[in-house]
Design an enzyme around this catalytic site. Structure first.
Site, PDB file in Angstrom:
ATOM      1  N   CYS A   9      -7.010 -28.523   4.505  1.00 14.52           N
ATOM      2  CA  CYS A   9      -5.771 -28.363   5.237  1.00 14.52           C
ATOM      3  C   CYS A   9      -5.937 -28.249   6.592  1.00 14.52           C
ATOM      4  CB  CYS A   9      -5.161 -27.049   4.726  1.00 14.52           C
ATOM      5  SG  CYS A   9      -5.994 -25.737   4.634  1.00 14.52           S
ATOM      6  N   ASN A  12      -7.709 -23.982   6.847  1.00 15.46           N
ATOM      7  CA  ASN A  12      -8.734 -23.648   5.878  1.00 15.46           C
ATOM      8  C   ASN A  12      -8.684 -22.042   5.509  1.00 15.46           C
ATOM      9  OD1 ASN A  12     -12.516 -23.560   5.072  1.00 15.46           O
ATOM     10  ND2 ASN A  12     -10.959 -24.085   3.830  1.00 15.46           N
ATOM     11  N   CYS A  14      -5.384 -20.978   4.061  1.00 18.44           N
ATOM     12  CA  CYS A  14      -4.313 -20.799   3.244  1.00 18.44           C
ATOM     13  C   CYS A  14      -4.333 -21.735   2.105  1.00 18.44           C
ATOM     14  CB  CYS A  14      -3.006 -20.669   3.742  1.00 18.44           C
ATOM     15  SG  CYS A  14      -2.723 -19.511   5.061  1.00 18.44           S
ATOM     16  N   ARG A  15      -3.944 -22.872   2.187  1.00 21.15           N
ATOM     17  CA  ARG A  15      -3.913 -23.915   1.078  1.00 21.15           C
ATOM     18  C   ARG A  15      -5.293 -24.357   0.667  1.00 21.15           C
ATOM     19  NH1 ARG A  15      -0.407 -27.736   4.566  1.00 21.15           N
ATOM     20  NH2 ARG A  15      -1.495 -26.797   6.080  1.00 21.15           N
ATOM     21  N   SER A  16      -6.149 -24.874   1.521  1.00 25.81           N
ATOM     22  CA  SER A  16      -7.409 -25.257   0.838  1.00 25.81           C
ATOM     23  C   SER A  16      -8.171 -24.324   0.248  1.00 25.81           C
ATOM     24  CB  SER A  16      -7.928 -26.243   1.823  1.00 25.81           C
ATOM     25  OG  SER A  16      -8.462 -25.801   3.077  1.00 25.81           O
ATOM     26  N   ASP A 130       2.455 -26.128   4.581  1.00 22.81           N
ATOM     27  CA  ASP A 130       1.933 -25.087   5.241  1.00 22.81           C
ATOM     28  C   ASP A 130       2.841 -23.874   5.066  1.00 22.81           C
ATOM     29  OD1 ASP A 130       1.042 -23.492   7.087  1.00 22.81           O
ATOM     30  OD2 ASP A 130       0.845 -24.850   8.751  1.00 22.81           O
TER      31      ASP A 130
END
Ligand code: 4NP
Length: 166
Positions: A9, A12, A14-16, A130
């Site tokens: 993401c 690195n 939050c999402r990934s 995001d």
């Protein structure tokens, strides 16, 4: 032969890392943790060395996933030498990765949910949006999308590599 999977993401944090932690959990449950190697990275460098965002950690923990030990790092061109699957959370991340990709790369570079075969919202929304400037519901949405995607991705990788359920 091991199979290397990298989730990417922007930050690195939050999402990934959510995808990293949840997919690792599914890999462990399938007893494939020596076979499928999981990592995550960000296209940006601001948060290198940091643990996941507190809101991300709390959302994951509320569903039983402890991702507190992960540390952010930036994606590097050499990751293309290692990872068989490089999976972007959104189209901006994918664009940045396309710029880094060597012509010789033989693996799968794509959107995480697309590669997982998930088609949310009637064909829209293949991105994991995001959540950084959003509210709690944005973090919940990330978790929901990633949970669905992680399950489907494991199925795809299992079938592509002959790792069917024993
Ligand atoms: P991520 O979220 O890409 O899912 O880790 C973000 C984290 C940090 C920032 C943006 C997005 N930031 O602007 O610092």
């Amino acid at each position: 032969m091991q199979i290397y999977v990298l989730f990417v993401c922007l930050g690195n944090i939050c999402r990934s890392p959510t995808a990293h932690g949840l997919f690792q959990d599914k890999v462990n449950q399938a007893n494939l943790n020596g076979k499928i190697i999981v990592d995550s990275a960000g296209t940006g460098s601001w948060h290198q060395g940091s643990p996941p965002d507190e809101r991300t950690q709390a959302t994951a923990l509320s569903r039983g996933y402890d991702i507190s030990s992960l540390k952010a790092r930036q994606v590097k061109q050499r990751d293309f030498n290692t990872f068989d699957y490089i999976l972007a959370m959104d189209l901006d991340n994918l664009h940045q990765l396309t710029l880094l990709k060597p012509d010789t790369y033989k693996g799968t570079l794509g959107l995480f949910l697309d590669v997982a075969g998930i088609n949310h919202d009637n064909g829209q929304g293949l991105e994991v949006p995001d959540p950084y400037y959003g509210g709690r519901e944005h973090f919940e949405k990330v978790l929901h999308l990633v949970e669905t995607g992680a399950e489907a991705l494991l199925e795809r990788i299992r079938s592509e590599h002959g790792l069917e359920n024993a």
